[in-house]
Write an enzyme that holds these catalytic residues in place. Structure first.
Site, PDB file in Angstrom:
ATOM      1  N   THR A 161       9.869  -2.100   1.339  1.00 24.83           N
ATOM      2  CA  THR A 161       9.996  -1.120   2.415  1.00 24.83           C
ATOM      3  C   THR A 161      11.001  -0.100   1.887  1.00 24.83           C
ATOM      4  O   THR A 161      11.951  -0.490   1.182  1.00 24.83           O
ATOM      5  CB  THR A 161      10.515  -1.743   3.731  1.00 24.83           C
ATOM      6  OG1 THR A 161      11.824  -2.257   3.501  1.00 24.83           O
ATOM      7  CG2 THR A 161       9.617  -2.859   4.226  1.00 24.83           C
ATOM      8  N   HIS A 162      10.764   1.161   2.171  1.00 20.88           N
ATOM      9  CA  HIS A 162      11.595   2.244   1.620  1.00 20.88           C
ATOM     10  C   HIS A 162      11.607   2.206   0.093  1.00 20.88           C
ATOM     11  O   HIS A 162      12.563   2.641  -0.529  1.00 20.88           O
ATOM     12  CB  HIS A 162      13.033   2.183   2.145  1.00 20.88           C
ATOM     13  CG  HIS A 162      13.124   1.942   3.619  1.00 20.88           C
ATOM     14  ND1 HIS A 162      13.165   2.947   4.544  1.00 20.88           N
ATOM     15  CD2 HIS A 162      13.128   0.782   4.333  1.00 20.88           C
ATOM     16  CE1 HIS A 162      13.232   2.436   5.763  1.00 20.88           C
ATOM     17  NE2 HIS A 162      13.189   1.128   5.667  1.00 20.88           N
ATOM     18  N   SER A 283      -1.851  11.496 -24.612  1.00 22.10           N
ATOM     19  CA  SER A 283      -1.166  12.780 -24.604  1.00 22.10           C
ATOM     20  C   SER A 283      -1.560  13.555 -25.849  1.00 22.10           C
ATOM     21  O   SER A 283      -1.788  12.972 -26.903  1.00 22.10           O
ATOM     22  CB  SER A 283       0.345  12.536 -24.588  1.00 22.10           C
ATOM     23  OG  SER A 283       1.030  13.651 -25.125  1.00 22.10           O
TER      24      SER A 283
END
Ligand code: ARG
Length: 471
Positions: A161-162, A283
């Site tokens: 959470t968060h 990349s």
């Protein structure tokens, strides 16, 4: 005739180049050709049924429409400069092929009810397809959930959470959370399809017709559930496009959340998952890179899907009844959203189906003693301590553990209220095994959830199969 628009009658000069370029929709509404032909064929049958044209004329027009269909599907259809949209192009060609009979095709019909009909037919088919692809992704996630397991030896990871580690959760439970959200998306799409299943054909330009056309007859010819109730509403209503765009935007939001998670999981910092080479990119400069571009684009494309919805709502806002050319702006966002979300769903399904999970990394990230703090507080509650006191008591131990760099388990063992038995709760995997509440993340409720999930998936599969087979 072919270099003039169909509506040339009352005009003395030809349309300006700038007008044609600005107002044409052929470049993007070409993909409605199938639906236009289906709609036109039903309209012809309606004209025959109402005895407005003869059976022979009807047959001649339908034959010409079939020829157009063959030309379209083989790519041999020749468009001309005055073809403003797919509807005028098809009518022009039908008139060319069927002569005077062809010139009767547009009797009692306007492009306004014609285009609304074609677009609803298109939506019925294409939204069912989006629902199917969403369900395919649900299946992939459910399969990965089952592989991770729901039982005592299942894979688990920290639940956040968060974005701070909160409590351990089963990986299966985590995947299933996404599946439940997407099952709501599938359900929403089926409801949108049900609501848009209304034939606008017979509404004419805006007010109906003085000819004895039967809107119920054509509605049932087209396989629509029913006909429109009000001709003005029939030609100006684009609620179904807005709804479709909302449904897709919300799928996009769900996919963006899933995508963000995979961006995190595949970082070296998390290290929870490794993508298959076929579903990751490199990349151009940094030789060591392996990027989660599918996940990033799933996140990024959601902006565009939301934009398509808000753009159409802005177009519809304050538009007077009934048809206005503004409504032509409904198609590009719709086609784009359907296309983009379909690509995203398929790419994510492949990415997730082929990824590898670092189970040990996940588990050890969850096997942090602090993640058992809530279990300790609940243990005290079970012994009779009010929760707020239990919370404060454990919180103080956590604080001491951090401050003095002593393990939480050691402090718990030495604590007069907790002790050795409570310290056992901090052992790896113990917390999750004790999570027993309904819908919670533990083996006991997990067994119920997987059964419920399978049942929900089966129901949706049946509904989507019925929708995709109906046309
Ligand atoms: N291309 C137009 C559209 O997509 C078709 C309807 C045009 N109707 C009209 N009255 N000009 O909306």
């Amino acid at each position: 005739m072919t270099d003039q628009p169909l509506w040339h009658g009352r005009f003395e000069s030809s349309p300006a180049e700038a007008l044609l370029k600005f107002t044409e929709s052929l470049s993007f509404d070409k993909q409605l050709w199938r639906d236009d032909i289906i709609g036109s064929t039903a309209h012809v049958r309606g004209l025959v049924n109402a005895k407005i044209i003869s059976v022979a004329e009807g047959e001649k027009i339908i034959l010409a429409l079939n020829t157009v269909a063959t030309e379209m599907s083989s790519g041999k259809f020749e468009f001309v400069a005055s073809d403003e949209d797919i509807h005028t192009a098809i009518e022009r060609r039908v008139t060319q092929l069927a002569g005077d009979a062809g010139a009767k095709l547009h009797t009692g019909r306007s492009r306004n009810d014609q285009v609304a009909t074609a677009l609803r037919l298109w939506c019925k088919r294409e939204l069912a397809q989006v629902a199917k692809l969403t369900l395919d992704l649900c299946d992939v996630l459910t399969r990965r959930a089952n592989e991770a397991g729901w039982g005592a030896d299942a894979v688990y990871l920290p639940g956040y959470t968060h974005l701070q580690r909160a409590q351990p959760v089963l990986l299966a439970h985590h995947f299933a959370a996404h599946v439940w959200a997407m099952l709501r998306d599938v359900d929403r799409l089926t409801q949108t399809i049900e609501r848009l299943d209304v034939s606008p054909l017979g509404a004419g330009a805006l007010a109906g017709s003085s000819l004895p056309i039967d809107a119920d007859f054509v509605a049932s010819e087209l396989g629509f559930a029913r006909r429109f109730d009000n001709s003005l509403d029939a030609v100006s209503d684009r609620d179904f496009v807005a709804e479709a765009l909302f449904d897709i935007a919300l799928i996009g939001v769900h996919l963006s959340r899933l995508g963000e998670e995979w961006v995190l999981w595949t970082t070296q910092e998390f290290g929870f998952a490794v993508l298959d080479d076929a579903y990751s990119t490199g990349s151009s400069m940094l030789p060591q890179k392996k990027n989660a571009d599918i996940a990033e684009l799933a996140r990024g494309k959601s902006g565009r899907l939301i934009g398509n919805l808000t753009g159409l709502l802005a177009t519809l806002k304050a538009m007077p009844l009934a048809y206005n050319r503004d409504l032509q702006e409904d198609k590009e966002p719709l086609f784009d959203s359907v296309n983009q979300v379909s690509l995203a769903l398929q790419a994510l399904a492949g990415m997730i189906a082929t990824a590898r999970f670092n189970k040990e990394t996940m588990k050890s990230a969850a096997d942090v003693q602090m993640l058992g703090a809530t279990d300790l507080a609940e243990w005290l509650v079970a012994k009779g301590m009010p929760f707020r006191q239990a919370h404060a008591h454990v919180g103080a131990l956590v604080s001491k553990s951090i401050r003095d760099s002593v393990s939480l388990a050691q402090l718990v063992e030495a604590d007069s209220k907790l002790g050795k038995q409570a310290a056992e709760l901090l052992q790896p995997g113990i917390g999750i095994s004790r999570r027993t509440t309904k819908g919670g993340s533990g083996p006991v409720p997990g067994a119920v959830q997987i059964a419920e999930l399978n049942a929900a998936l089966t129901v949706m599969h049946t509904r989507i199969a019925a929708l995709t087979n109906s046309r």
